[in-house]
Design a protein around this motif. Structure first.
Motif, short mmCIF file in Angstrom:
data_model
loop_
_atom_site.label_atom_id
_atom_site.label_comp_id
_atom_site.label_asym_id
_atom_site.label_seq_id
_atom_site.Cartn_x
_atom_site.Cartn_y
_atom_site.Cartn_z
N ALA A 182 48.66 -5.22 -25.31
CA ALA A 182 47.55 -6.04 -24.83
C ALA A 182 47.68 -6.24 -23.33
O ALA A 182 48.77 -6.44 -22.82
CB ALA A 182 47.54 -7.38 -25.56
N GLY A 183 46.57 -6.16 -22.63
CA GLY A 183 46.57 -6.34 -21.18
C GLY A 183 46.57 -5.03 -20.41
O GLY A 183 46.27 -5.01 -19.23
N GLN A 184 46.92 -3.92 -21.08
CA GLN A 184 46.89 -2.62 -20.41
C GLN A 184 45.43 -2.15 -20.35
O GLN A 184 44.75 -2.08 -21.37
CB GLN A 184 47.71 -1.59 -21.19
CG GLN A 184 49.18 -1.86 -21.20
CD GLN A 184 49.96 -0.82 -22.01
OE1 GLN A 184 49.41 -0.09 -22.81
NE2 GLN A 184 51.26 -0.79 -21.80
N CYS A 187 46.16 0.58 -14.12
CA CYS A 187 46.93 1.82 -14.28
C CYS A 187 47.03 2.54 -12.94
O CYS A 187 46.08 2.51 -12.15
CB CYS A 187 46.23 2.73 -15.30
SG CYS A 187 46.99 4.36 -15.50
N GLN A 188 48.15 3.17 -12.68
CA GLN A 188 48.33 3.84 -11.38
C GLN A 188 47.40 5.03 -11.18
O GLN A 188 47.19 5.46 -10.06
CB GLN A 188 49.78 4.26 -11.18
CG GLN A 188 50.22 5.48 -11.95
CD GLN A 188 51.65 5.86 -11.60
OE1 GLN A 188 52.40 5.08 -11.04
NE2 GLN A 188 52.01 7.06 -11.94
N PHE A 189 46.82 5.58 -12.24
CA PHE A 189 45.93 6.73 -12.10
C PHE A 189 44.49 6.32 -11.78
O PHE A 189 43.68 7.15 -11.40
CB PHE A 189 45.95 7.59 -13.37
CG PHE A 189 47.32 8.12 -13.70
CD1 PHE A 189 47.99 8.95 -12.82
CD2 PHE A 189 47.95 7.77 -14.87
CE1 PHE A 189 49.26 9.42 -13.10
CE2 PHE A 189 49.22 8.24 -15.18
CZ PHE A 189 49.88 9.07 -14.28
N PHE A 190 44.15 5.04 -11.93
CA PHE A 190 42.81 4.53 -11.64
C PHE A 190 42.63 4.43 -10.14
O PHE A 190 43.42 3.77 -9.46
CB PHE A 190 42.63 3.16 -12.30
CG PHE A 190 41.26 2.57 -12.16
CD1 PHE A 190 40.20 3.05 -12.91
CD2 PHE A 190 41.03 1.52 -11.29
CE1 PHE A 190 38.93 2.49 -12.81
CE2 PHE A 190 39.77 0.94 -11.18
CZ PHE A 190 38.72 1.44 -11.94
N GLN A 191 41.61 5.08 -9.61
CA GLN A 191 41.39 5.12 -8.16
C GLN A 191 40.29 4.18 -7.68
O GLN A 191 39.94 4.19 -6.51
CB GLN A 191 41.05 6.55 -7.74
CG GLN A 191 42.13 7.57 -8.10
CD GLN A 191 43.46 7.26 -7.45
OE1 GLN A 191 43.54 7.16 -6.23
NE2 GLN A 191 44.50 7.10 -8.25
N GLY A 192 39.76 3.36 -8.57
CA GLY A 192 38.74 2.40 -8.18
C GLY A 192 39.34 1.22 -7.43
O GLY A 192 40.55 1.01 -7.44
N LYS A 193 38.46 0.47 -6.81
CA LYS A 193 38.89 -0.74 -6.10
C LYS A 193 38.97 -1.90 -7.08
O LYS A 193 38.33 -1.89 -8.12
CB LYS A 193 37.90 -1.08 -4.99
CG LYS A 193 37.83 -0.03 -3.91
CD LYS A 193 36.78 -0.38 -2.88
CE LYS A 193 36.66 0.73 -1.85
NZ LYS A 193 35.52 0.54 -0.97
N TRP A 249 41.25 2.38 -21.70
CA TRP A 249 42.69 2.68 -21.86
C TRP A 249 42.84 4.08 -22.40
O TRP A 249 41.99 4.57 -23.15
CB TRP A 249 43.33 1.70 -22.83
CG TRP A 249 44.81 1.89 -23.00
CD1 TRP A 249 45.80 1.33 -22.24
CD2 TRP A 249 45.50 2.70 -23.97
NE1 TRP A 249 47.04 1.73 -22.68
CE2 TRP A 249 46.87 2.59 -23.75
CE3 TRP A 249 45.06 3.53 -25.00
CZ2 TRP A 249 47.83 3.25 -24.51
CZ3 TRP A 249 46.00 4.19 -25.76
CH2 TRP A 249 47.38 4.04 -25.51
N CYS A 250 43.94 4.75 -22.04
CA CYS A 250 44.34 6.01 -22.66
C CYS A 250 45.86 6.07 -22.72
O CYS A 250 46.54 5.27 -22.07
CB CYS A 250 43.75 7.23 -21.94
SG CYS A 250 44.68 7.76 -20.49
N SER A 251 46.38 7.03 -23.46
CA SER A 251 47.82 7.08 -23.68
C SER A 251 48.59 7.55 -22.45
O SER A 251 49.82 7.50 -22.44
CB SER A 251 48.16 7.98 -24.87
OG SER A 251 47.73 9.31 -24.63
N ALA A 252 47.89 7.96 -21.39
CA ALA A 252 48.56 8.34 -20.14
C ALA A 252 48.83 7.11 -19.26
O ALA A 252 49.38 7.24 -18.17
CB ALA A 252 47.71 9.34 -19.37
#
Length: 103
Positions: free
Chosen positions: A61-63, A68-74, A95-98
């Protein structure tokens, strides 16, 4: 073991494609669909609350994509490009498993 190998291969391929990704403007980037083959392989959901916790026990929960470090949005963006999916727009509440927590 086969499932993890397949997920790893999908993840590795998506990272390789993201390295080649031409930095388009966000308006031009396509929105990732849950039916996309890579999204399905990595268990992507547009709403993290709908993650199958039995299938993805690593989920906590909370992820969300937003942290996530792969998200490039602000911060505060509803969607943003994700390097895992070649720059396609993902939902910040998704969310995804990566998933890897931002440092």
């Amino acid at each position: 073991m086969r499932t993890y190998r397949r997920r790893f291969m999908i993840f590795a391929a998506s990272l390789a494609s993201s390295a080649l990704f031409n930095q388009e403007s966000r308006a031009d980037a396509p929105v990732l669909s849950e039916s996309d083959p890579t999204a399905q392989g990595l268990g992507y959901k547009t709403d993290a609350a709908r993650v199958d916790k039995a299938k993805f026990p690593k989920y906590q929960a909370g992820q969300t994509c937003a942290n996530c470090q792969f998200f490039q949005g602000k911060s505060g963006d509803m969607t943003g490009p994700c390097t895992t999916f070649g720059g396609k727009l993902v939902n910040a509440k998704g969310w995804c498993s990566a998933y890897v927590k931002k440092a």
